[in-house]
Design an enzyme around this catalytic site. Structure first.
Site, PDB file in Angstrom:
ATOM      1  N   GLU A 114      -4.655  -5.329  -6.126  1.00 36.28           N
ATOM      2  CA  GLU A 114      -5.834  -5.697  -5.339  1.00 36.28           C
ATOM      3  C   GLU A 114      -5.518  -5.886  -3.855  1.00 36.28           C
ATOM      4  O   GLU A 114      -6.294  -5.499  -2.978  1.00 36.28           O
ATOM      5  CB  GLU A 114      -6.449  -6.986  -5.906  1.00 36.28           C
ATOM      6  CG  GLU A 114      -7.688  -7.465  -5.187  1.00 36.28           C
ATOM      7  CD  GLU A 114      -8.818  -6.446  -5.231  1.00 36.28           C
ATOM      8  OE1 GLU A 114      -9.365  -6.215  -6.308  1.00 36.28           O
ATOM      9  OE2 GLU A 114      -9.154  -5.865  -4.170  1.00 36.28           O
ATOM     10  N   ILE A 130      -9.962  -9.096   0.613  1.00 39.38           N
ATOM     11  CA  ILE A 130     -11.296  -8.649   0.178  1.00 39.38           C
ATOM     12  C   ILE A 130     -11.203  -8.031  -1.212  1.00 39.38           C
ATOM     13  O   ILE A 130     -10.416  -7.111  -1.419  1.00 39.38           O
ATOM     14  CB  ILE A 130     -11.868  -7.569   1.138  1.00 39.38           C
ATOM     15  CG1 ILE A 130     -11.849  -8.060   2.577  1.00 39.38           C
ATOM     16  CG2 ILE A 130     -13.256  -7.144   0.719  1.00 39.38           C
ATOM     17  CD1 ILE A 130     -12.170  -6.962   3.599  1.00 39.38           C
ATOM     18  N   GLU A 189       2.389  -5.205  15.377  1.00 40.44           N
ATOM     19  CA  GLU A 189       3.832  -5.290  15.177  1.00 40.44           C
ATOM     20  C   GLU A 189       4.574  -4.728  16.383  1.00 40.44           C
ATOM     21  O   GLU A 189       3.997  -4.002  17.187  1.00 40.44           O
ATOM     22  CB  GLU A 189       4.198  -4.526  13.914  1.00 40.44           C
ATOM     23  CG  GLU A 189       3.532  -5.163  12.719  1.00 40.44           C
ATOM     24  CD  GLU A 189       4.089  -4.687  11.409  1.00 40.44           C
ATOM     25  OE1 GLU A 189       5.245  -4.234  11.381  1.00 40.44           O
ATOM     26  OE2 GLU A 189       3.359  -4.790  10.412  1.00 40.44           O
ATOM     27  N   LYS A 240      -4.445   3.539   2.733  1.00 41.85           N
ATOM     28  CA  LYS A 240      -5.485   2.730   2.075  1.00 41.85           C
ATOM     29  C   LYS A 240      -6.642   3.606   1.573  1.00 41.85           C
ATOM     30  O   LYS A 240      -7.133   3.408   0.465  1.00 41.85           O
ATOM     31  CB  LYS A 240      -5.978   1.648   3.034  1.00 41.85           C
ATOM     32  CG  LYS A 240      -4.911   0.558   3.254  1.00 41.85           C
ATOM     33  CD  LYS A 240      -5.271  -0.353   4.401  1.00 41.85           C
ATOM     34  CE  LYS A 240      -4.248  -1.474   4.579  1.00 41.85           C
ATOM     35  NZ  LYS A 240      -4.418  -2.200   5.853  1.00 41.85           N
ATOM     36  N   LYS A 298       0.822  -1.231   0.000  1.00 41.28           N
ATOM     37  CA  LYS A 298       0.000   0.000   0.000  1.00 41.28           C
ATOM     38  C   LYS A 298       0.845   1.265   0.000  1.00 41.28           C
ATOM     39  O   LYS A 298       0.440   2.283  -0.563  1.00 41.28           O
ATOM     40  CB  LYS A 298      -0.976   0.003   1.162  1.00 41.28           C
ATOM     41  CG  LYS A 298      -0.315   0.172   2.525  1.00 41.28           C
ATOM     42  CD  LYS A 298      -0.919  -0.683   3.567  1.00 41.28           C
ATOM     43  CE  LYS A 298       0.186  -1.342   4.352  1.00 41.28           C
ATOM     44  NZ  LYS A 298      -0.181  -2.480   5.115  1.00 41.28           N
ATOM     45  N   GLY A 324      -6.647  -6.484   2.260  1.00 42.56           N
ATOM     46  CA  GLY A 324      -6.086  -7.843   2.206  1.00 42.56           C
ATOM     47  C   GLY A 324      -6.763  -8.697   1.156  1.00 42.56           C
ATOM     48  O   GLY A 324      -6.708  -8.404  -0.040  1.00 42.56           O
TER      49      GLY A 324
END
Ligand code: HSE
Length: 400
Positions: free
Chosen positions: A124, A131, A185, A200, A100, A129
């Site tokens: 995509e 979807i 993370e 995003k 992204k 993710g």
């Protein structure tokens, strides 16, 4: 036979190799070709791994091999991914990416190179993710004006907010638990500060508007200031707090924002919990639609990448037109955006009413020394002006 190179053998890259092997027959049927991994680019050697013999360390080996027609980029970050992807497209190879940061920053430029070279650059997996959302926006809902696109597009923060809601825990405790479980993370900044969601929604807005949205123009707030007390108020209001990435058409153009919102029970995004993602799309003809599923993780994300590979194999020698050019998109000023605002304060009801006029008070019985209230619909600018006059402001969350 189509030969593929995978750049970056981390979680997603190894997932792509796994799916190409495990679903070989299905992929042959849907794409019409055998698809085989020839190279894996990584700094590491992966001794003992079946892909060890395919490891290369120099991206030029891939760029200069005429047998490679499809390249997967799953390295993450803008550089060196951009240099590598650009070289692949210029060498006439199709590229799909899950990255992204790369798409938000360089999407229009890479699409333009793909067009010049009559190849494809697909992405995509960069939003939501596994979807399907980019392809539906680019290929299906193409006869509509998209009047709103709003989503829960970050699994880590959605998991954390769900946990805070279910167990009444504080942000720091939930973060520690999410890190221990591997959901968050070690450095969670990009997720909890909303930067991931910001990139995003920049991509989604670019896709919807057909122009390059600069993610730095998007007002972004994370979830670090959300507390267990806020959750108590949310429950009192029959609402849930969710980190929304939202973009909507206004009279002044598209306005985009990332921030925590209080969502009512009848909103389609209310029941999107844990690490799941969902993207709500409103078309001027379609009306409401929602895309829901696994927004992160090895196989769901790799599944979206493999979907791109199949699409590119089916379109060999033909550039799929993507409506996203390099013209910078000027977003409307979010301060002109209107909503209702939920506010917590230690001020008196009288002080609140004097400043905000008509409000709806929200009283949580167990909280004796503060009060919550919801304002009337107003612009961000009007809210800020009033809030500056309010003593002891503790919190503000917008209502969706
Ligand atoms: N960190 C991201 C998330 C991964 O939590 O959703 C998928 O982009």
């Amino acid at each position: 036979m189509v030969k593929v190179a995978v750049m970056g053998y981390g979680t997603i890259g190894s997932g792509v190799v796994e799916i190409l092997e495990q679903n070989k027959q299905r992929i042959k049927k849907t794409s019409g070709e055998d698809v085989e991994v020839k190279y894996v680019l990584d700094l590491r050697e992966f001794e003992g791994d079946p892909i060890q013999s395919k490891i290369v360390h120099d991206y030029k080996v891939i760029a200069e091999d005429p047998e490679i027609s499809v390249v997967v980029e799953t390295m993450g970050g803008v550089e060196p991914a951009f240099t590598f992807v650009k070289a692949m497209l210029e060498a006439g190879k199709n590229v799909t990416t899950s990255n992204k940061a790369l798409v938000a920053d360089k999407g229009a430029e890479l699409i333009a190179i793909a067009e010049q070279k009559n190849v494809n650059f697909l992405f995509e997996a960069s939003v939501g993710g596994g979807i399907p959302i980019i392809r539906p926006l680019m290929s299906s809902i193409t006869g509509d004006e998209i009047v709103e696109i709003s989503g829960i597009v970050n699994g880590t923060t959605n998991y954390m907010l769900t946990k805070m809601t279910a167990e009444g825990l504080e942000f720091d405790d939930v973060l520690k638990e999410a890190q221990a479980k591997g959901y968050a993370e070690k450095d969670p900044t990009a997720d909890i500060e909303g930067y991931d969601a910001c990139r995003k929604i920049a991509i989604l807005t670019s896709v919807v508007c057909g122009q390059q949205v600069n993610y730095e123009d998007i007002h972004t707030e994370g979830i670090t200031k959300i507390t267990a007390t806020d959750i108590l108020y949310a429950k009192e209001m029959n609402r849930a707090i969710k980190l929304l990435a939202t973009s909507r058409q206004t009279n002044e153009g598209y306005v985009a924002m990332v921030a925590p919102f209080l969502i009512p029970q009848d909103h389609p995004l209310y029941n999107v919990n844990d690490v799941f993602n969902a993207i709500f799309v409103k078309g001027n003809m379609l009306g409401d639609s929602m895309f829901y599923g696994s927004g992160a993780g090895k196989l769901p994300t790799a599944s979206a990448v493999v979907g791109d590979i199949v699409d590119m194999v089916k379109h060999m020698g033909k550039h799929i037109i993507l409506n996203w050019d390099a013209t910078p998109m000027v977003l409307a000023d979010y301060k002109k955006c209107e909503s209702k605002f939920f506010v917590r304060t230690k001020a008196s009801k009288e002080e609140i009413s004097n400043i905000f006029g008509k409000v709806e008070f929200v009283d949580v019985k167990s909280l004796a020394d503060e009060i919550g209230f919801v304002t009337e619909q107003m612009t961000e600018a009007a809210y800020e002006e009033k809030a500056a006059k309010l003593p002891d402001l503790l919190q503000m969350i917008r209502l969706a």
